[in-house]
Design a protein around this motif. Structure first.
Motif, PDB file in Angstrom:
ATOM      1  N   LYS A 344       0.651  -1.197   0.119  1.00 44.62           N
ATOM      2  CA  LYS A 344      -0.053  -0.026   0.150  1.00 44.62           C
ATOM      3  C   LYS A 344       0.865   1.252   0.014  1.00 44.62           C
ATOM      4  CE  LYS A 344      -2.266   1.132   3.652  1.00 44.62           C
ATOM      5  NZ  LYS A 344      -3.110   1.245   4.953  1.00 44.62           N
ATOM      6  N   ARG A 349      -2.463   4.106  -7.193  1.00 46.84           N
ATOM      7  CA  ARG A 349      -3.354   3.882  -8.102  1.00 46.84           C
ATOM      8  C   ARG A 349      -3.258   4.925  -9.103  1.00 46.84           C
ATOM      9  NH1 ARG A 349      -8.733   3.887  -5.045  1.00 46.84           N
ATOM     10  NH2 ARG A 349      -8.730   5.867  -5.682  1.00 46.84           N
ATOM     11  N   HIS A 353     -10.283   1.784 -12.651  1.00 46.08           N
ATOM     12  CA  HIS A 353     -10.991   0.911 -11.814  1.00 46.08           C
ATOM     13  C   HIS A 353     -11.602  -0.142 -12.625  1.00 46.08           C
ATOM     14  CE1 HIS A 353     -12.315   3.838  -8.316  1.00 46.08           C
ATOM     15  NE2 HIS A 353     -11.239   3.661  -8.653  1.00 46.08           N
ATOM     16  N   THR A 364       3.979  -3.462 -12.665  1.00 45.10           N
ATOM     17  CA  THR A 364       3.356  -2.952 -11.635  1.00 45.10           C
ATOM     18  C   THR A 364       4.237  -2.457 -10.467  1.00 45.10           C
ATOM     19  OG1 THR A 364       1.116  -3.755 -12.049  1.00 45.10           O
ATOM     20  CG2 THR A 364       1.313  -2.642 -10.069  1.00 45.10           C
ATOM     21  N   THR A 369       2.996   1.791  -9.728  1.00 46.85           N
ATOM     22  CA  THR A 369       1.847   2.418 -10.200  1.00 46.85           C
ATOM     23  C   THR A 369       0.746   1.361 -10.795  1.00 46.85           C
ATOM     24  OG1 THR A 369       0.410   4.408 -10.951  1.00 46.85           O
ATOM     25  CG2 THR A 369       2.428   3.229 -12.224  1.00 46.85           C
ATOM     26  N   SER A 371      -3.400  -0.205 -11.786  1.00 46.53           N
ATOM     27  CA  SER A 371      -4.872   0.090 -11.387  1.00 46.53           C
ATOM     28  C   SER A 371      -5.392  -0.682 -10.230  1.00 46.53           C
ATOM     29  CB  SER A 371      -5.757  -0.568 -12.827  1.00 46.53           C
ATOM     30  OG  SER A 371      -5.485  -2.056 -12.652  1.00 46.53           O
ATOM     31  N   VAL A 372      -6.689  -0.518  -9.969  1.00 49.64           N
ATOM     32  CA  VAL A 372      -7.138  -1.294  -8.600  1.00 49.64           C
ATOM     33  C   VAL A 372      -6.604  -2.955  -9.033  1.00 49.64           C
ATOM     34  CG1 VAL A 372      -9.109  -2.114  -7.166  1.00 49.64           C
ATOM     35  CG2 VAL A 372      -8.960   0.369  -8.091  1.00 49.64           C
ATOM     36  N   ILE A 375      -3.257  -3.770  -8.567  1.00 45.81           N
ATOM     37  CA  ILE A 375      -2.518  -3.673  -7.140  1.00 45.81           C
ATOM     38  C   ILE A 375      -3.085  -4.923  -6.242  1.00 45.81           C
ATOM     39  CG2 ILE A 375      -2.745  -2.114  -4.980  1.00 45.81           C
ATOM     40  CD1 ILE A 375      -2.530   0.398  -6.979  1.00 45.81           C
ATOM     41  N   ASN A 376      -4.279  -4.945  -6.185  1.00 47.26           N
ATOM     42  CA  ASN A 376      -4.961  -5.879  -5.389  1.00 47.26           C
ATOM     43  C   ASN A 376      -4.493  -7.342  -5.838  1.00 47.26           C
ATOM     44  OD1 ASN A 376      -5.741  -4.422  -3.530  1.00 47.26           O
ATOM     45  ND2 ASN A 376      -7.754  -3.746  -4.682  1.00 47.26           N
ATOM     46  N   ASP A 430      -7.682  -4.111   0.660  1.00 48.26           N
ATOM     47  CA  ASP A 430      -7.635  -3.387  -0.507  1.00 48.26           C
ATOM     48  C   ASP A 430      -6.576  -2.489  -0.386  1.00 48.26           C
ATOM     49  OD1 ASP A 430      -7.942  -1.640  -2.727  1.00 48.26           O
ATOM     50  OD2 ASP A 430     -10.165  -1.084  -2.236  1.00 48.26           O
ATOM     51  N   SER A 432      -5.108  -0.531  -2.594  1.00 44.93           N
ATOM     52  CA  SER A 432      -5.275   0.553  -3.620  1.00 44.93           C
ATOM     53  C   SER A 432      -5.649   1.679  -2.941  1.00 44.93           C
ATOM     54  CB  SER A 432      -6.108   0.262  -4.897  1.00 44.93           C
ATOM     55  OG  SER A 432      -7.399   0.358  -4.502  1.00 44.93           O
TER      56      SER A 432
END
Length: 674
Positions: A344, A349, A353, A364, A369, A371-372, A375-376, A430, A432
């Motif tokens: 995190k 982000r 989405h 990534t 950096t 997108s959602v 990252i997740n 989460d 992001s």
């Protein structure tokens, strides 16, 4: 939540209703409509839809097969400046790859105004039409209508040609502004068997299904053998035939449809407005027989786990070993939180989405950096690499509407988070969202249920947990020579703390202090302190010292309001409500007050003890006060113990908060002794 509402079922069960089809020709705008200054059925309306027509039908293309053609024509009257936003048009289009896409065409628009008693027409320029890419798959065609004023009428038409026959384009009869009339016609060939999916509270004026005939030219290739110089040679020949399809035509007409407006604690109006859509169940092409297309969420899990930008991306995790090593030796909970906080902190982000990765997970991490989805899914891969059980959990955000509980639609599943098993318990994560503690979801994700993506244990998971959003307010009051001093301490947890930390990050502590002091008319803020602003796993604390010179006195009486800071408000002001109240989480508020009665005063009046409850275990309120040897104590507590309240429960919820507000408005009255 079942989204097939009563009015829609009533219309279907009642059988075919005689349809009265309307027409609207582009450019044929009446002077009477231009002269309209308000809509009689809704005088407060900022705009009104005068007519809205859509039609969906099939065509056959030799190269691409069956395609859907969607035609839309809408005319809107602008009544107030606040209605100008109706002239900003956005049309979403989906494209999975170059071989399957939606294409918009035949865009035409105009604005009409009355000038010196004559109608003036301003055409939409092609240069005003542009496209934005919202994600890898979503593109939005946008344009703004020209020369819009109070009193203008705007109208526009467009076509969408789609390769996605699985879903016929959804059509909304009800909007955020009232609609005079709206109709939708859909014609489906016999080769396609669709399930109609609809919702809404407003009954249709007309509904009809009827058989009709269509002609399609269908081509296919067939293997055949041919003798050439004594040798059998196999080849494929192309055949074609014209088929007369026994198609079905659906027709809906709705009239005088009231505006559906956003209310407090409502996910999105798209969850409740009148609309219909179609989902493909099976096909029956000539020579192929019946093929079931109907998808299930378990089938969706299998499909997603085989995709390179979703499930397969989780398998490439060797690059994470150095990160995992940072947390070796920790207990499972500490390890999960450590990995979560590391990613995190490291990742930002990019605003996209989507549940899918836009790049490889390694890229990534390297570029810090994504997108959602980037990252997740990277978080899930890292947790798995560390030996934990972690699943992707896909959901629809509150503004995107609730996903259908039976019929999966990836357009309604726009967000992915991690669902992590730690011992016997599971936790959301989460990475992001900056400032979000492990185990919590952002409020935009608290939208009923999410789907756990796994080929073996796929299931629906409640997104609202039993965690209670608590706030404790403690107030110590002292009085010296008629000056009232109050020392407040407020402890904020869960989403209350999350929201206030967001305010601090965005606008600084001063904004939070200023917001808390908005109700301090006549009071002087002496001191303020904000604690644990960065410790997101601890309650955020606020401390305020305030005073009121000479107090609120009248005729030798001193009036003291024990709830100057943190007083409850009633967010439910409408007389009635058609839609459920969908809260973010369960809540609890506790107020503790102490006051030493000063020398020279006696207690004239003290708020009485009171308790009341919401029906169906929805919540409770308790208020107690005491005066023991000149020491006044007040304990006030209320809780909301459910997240979802049905419309018929709304009057009780409104009255509950009315009584809370009234009770917290009662004052302590002290009188000077003689």
């Amino acid at each position: 939540m079942v989204r097939l509402f009563f009015a829609f079922f009533l219309m279907l069960l009642s059988g075919a209703v005689s349809a009265q089809e309307r027409s609207m020709k582009f450019g044929k705008v009446s002077v009477k409509d231009l002269q309209m200054t308000e809509y009689q059925l809704d005088p407060e309306a900022e705009a009104v839809v005068l007519g809205d027509i859509a039609e969906a039908r099939f065509r056959y293309n030799q190269e691409r097969g069956f395609q859907l053609v969607f035609e839309h024509h809408i005319r809107i009257k602008i009544l107030k400046k606040s209605g100008y936003e109706q002239a900003d048009i956005s049309i979403p289009l989906y494209r999975s790859d170059q071989s399957a896409k939606e294409v918009i065409g035949n865009i035409k628009g105009a604005t009409y105004n009355l000038e010196n008693g004559k109608m003036v027409k301003d055409k939409l320029s092609s240069s005003a039409i542009f496209e934005e890419q919202a994600s890898n798959n979503w593109f939005i065609t946008k344009f703004a209508m020209p020369n819009v004023k109070e009193g203008s009428i705007i109208e526009y038409t467009y076509d969408v040609l789609s390769d996605y026959v699985q879903h016929i384009r959804e059509f909304e009869f009800q909007k955020s502004i009232p609609v005079v009339w709206s109709q939708y016609t859909v014609t489906t060939p016999e080769y396609f068997n669709y399930r109609v999916i609809g919702q809404g509270y407003h009954p249709f004026s007309s509904y009809e299904t009827k058989p009709t005939l269509e002609t399609f030219t269908y081509r296919w290739k067939e293997n055949s053998d041919q003798q050439i110089r004594g040798t059998t040679v196999g080849h494929r020949r192309q055949l074609s035939n014209e088929y007369e399809s026994k198609s079905t035509e659906y027709f809906w007409l709705a009239e005088n449809i009231p505006a559906i407006r956003k209310e407090p604690f409502m996910t999105t109006i798209d969850d409740y407005n009148n609309k219909v859509g179609f989902q493909l169940v099976s096909t029956n092409f000539p020579g192929e027989g019946v093929k079931n297309i109907y998808n299930t969420y378990n089938n969706l899990s299998k499909t997603l786990m085989e995709r390179g930008n979703f499930g397969k991306a989780l398998e490439r995790d060797n690059f994470l070993e150095s990160i995992i090593a940072l947390f070796n030796g920790l207990e499972l909970q500490q390890k999960a939180v450590g990995i979560y906080e590391y990613l995190k902190h490291e990742l930002n982000r990019d605003g996209i989405h989507t549940i899918f990765t836009q790049n490889s997970l390694k890229k990534t991490l390297d570029e810090k950096t994504g997108s959602v989805g980037d990252i997740n899914l990277l978080l899930i891969a890292a947790l798995r690499q560390a030996g934990m059980t972690a699943y992707p959990l896909i959901l629809s955000t509150r503004s995107n509407g609730k996903p259908h509980p039976v019929y999966p639609d990836l357009q309604k599943l726009n967000y992915v988070v991690a669902f992590v098993q730690i011992g016997e318990k599971f936790a959301f994560a989460d990475a992001s969202v900056k400032g979000l503690p492990f185990g919590m979801l952002p409020t935009k994700c608290l939208n009923g249920k999410g789907w756990l993506v796994d080929e073996e244990v796929g299931k629906w998971v409640d997104l609202q947990t039993d965690a209670i959003d608590k706030k404790v307010v403690q107030n110590k009051i002292s009085i010296s020579e008629s000056t009232v001093f109050m020392e407040y301490e407020i402890q904020n947890t869960k989403y209350e703390a999350l929201d206030k930390r967001k305010t601090i990050v965005k606008d600084g502590e001063g904004a939070l202090i200023s917001d808390s002091g908005n109700n301090l008319s006549g009071w002087e803020l002496m001191d303020s302190q904000i604690g644990a602003t960065d410790s997101i796993y601890s309650p955020l604390t606020e401390r305020y010292s305030i005073k009121e010179q000479n107090g609120d006195q009248f005729g030798g009486l001193l009036y003291i309001d024990p709830f100057i800071i943190g007083k409850a408000e009633n967010p439910f002001n409408n007389d009635e409500r058609l839609f459920p109240v969908d809260l973010v989480s369960k809540t609890e508020r506790l107020y503790l007050m102490e006051l030493e009665v000063p020398d020279g005063y006696i207690v004239e009046e003290l708020p009485a003890t009171s308790t009341f409850k919401l029906p169906n275990d929805g919540g409770s309120f308790s208020f107690s006060s005491s005066n023991i040897y000149g020491k006044i104590s007040i304990v006030c507590k209320y809780s909301i113990d459910k997240v979802l309240f049905a419309p018929q429960e709304y009057p009780y919820l409104k009255e509950f908060f009315n009584r809370v507000v009234a009770k917290q408005s009662e004052q302590i009255v002290l009188r000077k002794s003689t």
